[in-house]
Design an enzyme around this catalytic site. Sequence first.
Site, PDB file in Angstrom:
ATOM      1  N   HIS A   1       8.846   3.292   9.140  1.00 49.31           N
ATOM      2  CA  HIS A   1       8.211   2.407   9.995  1.00 49.31           C
ATOM      3  C   HIS A   1       7.358   2.321  10.909  1.00 49.31           C
ATOM      4  CE1 HIS A   1       9.453  -0.345  12.970  1.00 49.31           C
ATOM      5  NE2 HIS A   1       9.007   0.777  14.243  1.00 49.31           N
TER       6      HIS A   1
ATOM      7  N   SER B   1       0.925  -0.839   0.164  1.00 48.31           N
ATOM      8  CA  SER B   1      -0.048  -0.159  -0.125  1.00 48.31           C
ATOM      9  C   SER B   1       0.657   1.747  -0.254  1.00 48.31           C
ATOM     10  CB  SER B   1      -1.047   0.367   0.853  1.00 48.31           C
ATOM     11  OG  SER B   1      -0.283   0.445   2.209  1.00 48.31           O
TER      12      SER B   1
ATOM     13  N   ARG C   1      13.009  -8.262   4.570  1.00 47.89           N
ATOM     14  CA  ARG C   1      14.687  -8.600   4.423  1.00 47.89           C
ATOM     15  C   ARG C   1      15.440  -7.786   5.118  1.00 47.89           C
ATOM     16  NH1 ARG C   1      14.084 -13.468   4.832  1.00 47.89           N
ATOM     17  NH2 ARG C   1      16.358 -13.979   4.506  1.00 47.89           N
TER      18      ARG C   1
HETATM   19  C1  GRF Z   1       4.092  -0.443   6.986  1.00 49.72           C
HETATM   20  O1  GRF Z   1       3.155  -0.564   8.254  1.00 49.72           O
HETATM   21  C2  GRF Z   1       5.225   0.071   6.877  1.00 49.72           C
HETATM   22  O2  GRF Z   1       5.373   1.025   8.161  1.00 49.72           O
HETATM   23  C3  GRF Z   1       5.609  -0.871   7.562  1.00 49.72           C
HETATM   24  O3  GRF Z   1       5.154  -2.099   6.565  1.00 49.72           O
HETATM   25  C4  GRF Z   1       3.962  -2.086   6.593  1.00 49.72           C
HETATM   26  C5  GRF Z   1       3.984  -2.350   4.590  1.00 49.72           C
HETATM   27  O4  GRF Z   1       3.021  -1.916   4.368  1.00 49.72           O
HETATM   28  N1  GRF Z   1       6.816  -0.900   7.261  1.00 49.72           N
HETATM   29  P1  GRF Z   1       2.720  -2.024   2.870  1.00 49.72           P
HETATM   30  O5  GRF Z   1       3.103  -3.065   2.258  1.00 49.72           O
HETATM   31  O6  GRF Z   1       3.394  -0.954   2.167  1.00 49.72           O
HETATM   32  O7  GRF Z   1       0.996  -1.985   2.783  1.00 49.72           O
END
Ligand code: GRF
Length: 214
Positions: A110, A14, A92
Amino acid sequence: MTRRVAVLISGRGSNMVSLIEAAAAPGFPAEIALVLSNRPDAGGLERAKAAGIATAIIDHKEHPTREDFEQAMDAVLEQHNIEFICLAGFMRVLTDWFVERWAGRMINIHPSLLPLFRGVHTHRRVLEEGVLIHGCTVHFVVPELDAGPIIAQAAVPVIPNDTEESLAARILVQEHLLYPQALRMISDGSARLEGSRVVFSKGWNSEGALRSPS
Ligand code: GRF
């Protein structure tokens, strides 16, 4: 100048979609030139293809060592003339070799207000600790996990009866606003890494460096 960017994913993508949509706007200083997944079944791959973006799969399970896997990724990034990497749910851990090779050119999002709540299950841990303000952070990637210099943050309130899911959803809305802003900042040079600090040429709290909940 339009920077060539790769988005690295492992899942639904997303944040990748929010970056693709933002970069499609006229005048945006970056283009998403490649979406690379380490998982062949990542949902984000189909979403990237639907948007007409080149995709690549480097399955870590097909590489005997972490170094071998990263060499393969690096070769594909090179083929596509990639200048910046956005990690977007890329699950990873990267070696020092790869991180140092892309130092100052690789960012991550994050789901916490770093340096609080590094690592996984951030929403669950926030609720367990009774923290009342939570958020998300975009930072340059350094060898230590979730520890790199901060480019932009957004804060959200934790509200009564929040669950992990409701909190994650509230933060995701902010992630989708924040990540494109951070990409814009590194692409046009208004945020850059100097040593272990981010230098903001338009001031640390210029547009995008700090977002309040909307
Ligand atoms: C998000 O919450 C991001 O902050 C974290 O992993 C999740 C990824 O979600 N690092 P998406 O695949 O971008 O929907």
